[in-house]
Design a protein around this motif. Structure first.
Motif, PDB file in Angstrom:
ATOM      1  N   THR A  42     -12.769  -6.521  -8.271  1.00  0.00           N
ATOM      2  CA  THR A  42     -11.700  -7.511  -8.335  1.00  0.00           C
ATOM      3  C   THR A  42     -10.392  -6.818  -8.658  1.00  0.00           C
ATOM      4  O   THR A  42     -10.322  -6.017  -9.595  1.00  0.00           O
ATOM      5  N   ILE A  43      -9.353  -7.122  -7.883  1.00  0.00           N
ATOM      6  CA  ILE A  43      -8.035  -6.525  -8.116  1.00  0.00           C
ATOM      7  C   ILE A  43      -7.392  -7.246  -9.294  1.00  0.00           C
ATOM      8  O   ILE A  43      -7.127  -8.447  -9.231  1.00  0.00           O
ATOM      9  N   SER A  63      -1.418   1.286  -4.564  1.00  0.00           N
ATOM     10  CA  SER A  63      -2.334   1.810  -3.540  1.00  0.00           C
ATOM     11  C   SER A  63      -3.648   2.315  -4.120  1.00  0.00           C
ATOM     12  O   SER A  63      -4.654   2.396  -3.419  1.00  0.00           O
ATOM     13  N   VAL A  64      -3.658   2.641  -5.408  1.00  0.00           N
ATOM     14  CA  VAL A  64      -4.881   3.118  -6.056  1.00  0.00           C
ATOM     15  C   VAL A  64      -5.980   2.056  -6.023  1.00  0.00           C
ATOM     16  O   VAL A  64      -7.166   2.374  -6.149  1.00  0.00           O
ATOM     17  N   ASN A  65      -5.619   0.790  -5.829  1.00  0.00           N
ATOM     18  CA  ASN A  65      -6.627  -0.275  -5.756  1.00  0.00           C
ATOM     19  C   ASN A  65      -7.604  -0.074  -4.606  1.00  0.00           C
ATOM     20  O   ASN A  65      -8.710  -0.610  -4.643  1.00  0.00           O
ATOM     21  N   ASP A  66      -7.205   0.663  -3.580  1.00  0.00           N
ATOM     22  CA  ASP A  66      -8.140   1.002  -2.506  1.00  0.00           C
ATOM     23  C   ASP A  66      -8.715   2.380  -2.806  1.00  0.00           C
ATOM     24  O   ASP A  66      -7.978   3.367  -2.854  1.00  0.00           O
ATOM     25  N   PRO A  67     -10.032   2.490  -3.008  1.00  0.00           N
ATOM     26  CA  PRO A  67     -10.620   3.789  -3.348  1.00  0.00           C
ATOM     27  C   PRO A  67     -10.337   4.890  -2.338  1.00  0.00           C
ATOM     28  O   PRO A  67     -10.469   6.079  -2.668  1.00  0.00           O
ATOM     29  N   PHE A  94      -8.612  -9.694  -4.027  1.00  0.00           N
ATOM     30  CA  PHE A  94      -9.511  -8.962  -3.150  1.00  0.00           C
ATOM     31  C   PHE A  94      -8.790  -7.824  -2.431  1.00  0.00           C
ATOM     32  O   PHE A  94      -7.584  -7.855  -2.221  1.00  0.00           O
ATOM     33  N   LEU A  95      -9.554  -6.816  -2.088  1.00  0.00           N
ATOM     34  CA  LEU A  95      -9.044  -5.641  -1.383  1.00  0.00           C
ATOM     35  C   LEU A  95      -8.729  -6.009   0.058  1.00  0.00           C
ATOM     36  O   LEU A  95      -9.524  -6.680   0.723  1.00  0.00           O
ATOM     37  N   ILE A  96      -7.577  -5.565   0.545  1.00  0.00           N
ATOM     38  CA  ILE A  96      -7.212  -5.822   1.933  1.00  0.00           C
ATOM     39  C   ILE A  96      -6.919  -4.506   2.645  1.00  0.00           C
ATOM     40  O   ILE A  96      -6.452  -3.536   2.039  1.00  0.00           O
ATOM     41  N   GLY A 100      -2.965   0.517   5.641  1.00  0.00           N
ATOM     42  CA  GLY A 100      -2.365  -0.781   5.391  1.00  0.00           C
ATOM     43  C   GLY A 100      -2.887  -1.449   4.126  1.00  0.00           C
ATOM     44  O   GLY A 100      -3.563  -0.841   3.293  1.00  0.00           O
ATOM     45  N   GLY A 101      -2.571  -2.724   3.992  1.00  0.00           N
ATOM     46  CA  GLY A 101      -3.052  -3.492   2.847  1.00  0.00           C
ATOM     47  C   GLY A 101      -2.563  -2.931   1.535  1.00  0.00           C
ATOM     48  O   GLY A 101      -1.376  -2.672   1.340  1.00  0.00           O
ATOM     49  N   ALA A 102      -3.497  -2.710   0.624  1.00  0.00           N
ATOM     50  CA  ALA A 102      -3.152  -2.193  -0.702  1.00  0.00           C
ATOM     51  C   ALA A 102      -2.454  -0.850  -0.628  1.00  0.00           C
ATOM     52  O   ALA A 102      -1.622  -0.523  -1.491  1.00  0.00           O
ATOM     53  N   MET A 103      -2.739  -0.074   0.392  1.00  0.00           N
ATOM     54  CA  MET A 103      -2.186   1.275   0.487  1.00  0.00           C
ATOM     55  C   MET A 103      -0.689   1.294   0.811  1.00  0.00           C
ATOM     56  O   MET A 103      -0.067   2.360   0.819  1.00  0.00           O
ATOM     57  N   LEU A 104      -0.093   0.143   1.050  1.00  0.00           N
ATOM     58  CA  LEU A 104       1.323   0.078   1.374  1.00  0.00           C
ATOM     59  C   LEU A 104       2.205  -0.037   0.141  1.00  0.00           C
ATOM     60  O   LEU A 104       3.431  -0.031   0.258  1.00  0.00           O
ATOM     61  N   THR A 105       1.624  -0.170  -1.035  1.00  0.00           N
ATOM     62  CA  THR A 105       2.390  -0.443  -2.240  1.00  0.00           C
ATOM     63  C   THR A 105       2.152   0.617  -3.317  1.00  0.00           C
ATOM     64  O   THR A 105       1.295   1.491  -3.176  1.00  0.00           O
ATOM     65  N   GLY A 106       2.899   0.491  -4.406  1.00  0.00           N
ATOM     66  CA  GLY A 106       2.681   1.358  -5.548  1.00  0.00           C
ATOM     67  C   GLY A 106       1.318   1.170  -6.175  1.00  0.00           C
ATOM     68  O   GLY A 106       0.858   2.017  -6.942  1.00  0.00           O
TER      69      GLY A 106
END
Length: 286
Positions: free
Chosen positions: A129-130, A214-218, A139-141, A206-212
């Motif tokens: 969970t984010i 980005s660590v939320n995506d493993p 959720f992870l996107i 994309g998704g989480a990796m587009l922001t600061g």
């Protein structure tokens, strides 16, 4: 004892399982979200005030090297056999290749909300969970390849253009420089179509990796392990060349107090870029 970081595509089934389980346990303990907070706090751009330590700056590489080491140490406290693998995006280039498999990172987001529905980091699985981000989504996107405006991953030639530059970095030590290994690898440029190497990979995922956040995506860790491998390769190619700048810019410079020189403390740690240049007693790459 020196340990080994491997290509994600070469991991055994057991190694993949142990890596995933260790990540999930670090997340369950609440440690993982602290890594997200730390990265958000240090995502400072050229147009922001204050010190730039993590991005758009010479210390991009040592900062993420230490960040990776801290995550790796957390994983190894759970399972001492685990190391962070790397994703070679010049070879594994599709949305169905490694690392986008059900037993590793899961696949692309579904149409519509881009929610990841497969693999161990899908919100539906109940273990990812984010909690820390720049939006309220739990959720992870992902949007692998950027469905509405497709782009390709960087190529081996893109990496080589960075590796062929023997100078680590050049003034004004920011996102605008067109020379120097660091920014050619980090990938800043003028215009939205000029993202290179590391930056282009973030855009492709994309998704989480587009922001600061980005660590939320493993996949963040696999991307930065491959970035770190390029620094390792550059260091071996140009053994007489070091991190720059060696001395901090003076009071008359626009970069005064805004970047970390070789022997200055690298926030938030009590370590310098100089101390992070040689990791040969800690890890090596397969």
């Amino acid at each position: 004892m020196t340990y080994v970081r491997k290509d994600a595509s070469k991991l055994t089934r057991t190694e993949r399982r142990r890596f995933v389980e260790a990540l999930l346990e670090v997340k369950r303990r609440g440690e993982y979200d602290e890594f997200v907070r730390l990265h958000i706090a240090h995502f400072v751009g050229d147009g922001d005030r204050g010190l730039r330590a993590a991005h758009m700056t010479p210390s991009f590489l040592p900062w993420h090297r230490r960040f990776l080491l801290d995550l790796e140490r957390a994983l190894r406290r759970v399972d001492s056999s685990v190391t962070v693998p790397y994703w070679d995006w010049t070879r594994d280039r599709t949305a169905t290749s490694v690392p986008w498999t059900d037993e590793l990172l899961g696949g692309n987001g579904r149409p519509g909300d881009r929610q990841v529905m497969t693999g161990p980091f899908a919100h539906a699985a109940g273990k990812w969970t984010i909690r820390v981000g720049v939006t309220d989504g739990e959720f992870l996107i992902r949007d692998l390849g950027r469905s509405r405006s497709p782009i390709d991953l960087p190529t081996r030639d893109d990496l080589n253009r960075a590796l062929d530059d023997p100078v680590y970095d050049v003034p004004p030590w920011d996102s605008t420089v067109t020379q120097g290994f660091r920014n050619k690898l980090e990938g800043w440029g003028s215009g939205s179509g000029s993202w290179r190497n590391h930056n282009r990979v973030h855009r492709w995922v994309g998704g989480a990796m587009l922001t600061g956040a980005s660590v939320n995506d493993p996949v963040f860790w696999l991307v930065h392990a491959f970035v770190d491998l390029q620094w390792y390769r550059w260091q071996r190619r140009y053994r007489g060349h070091r991190y720059l700048p060696a001395q901090p810019p003076g009071p008359g410079s626009a970069q005064y107090g805004r970047i970390v020189a070789r022997h200055q403390r690298l926030p938030p740690w009590h370590v310098t870029p100089d101390q992070l240049e040689d990791m040969s007693t800690v890890y090596r790459y397969a």
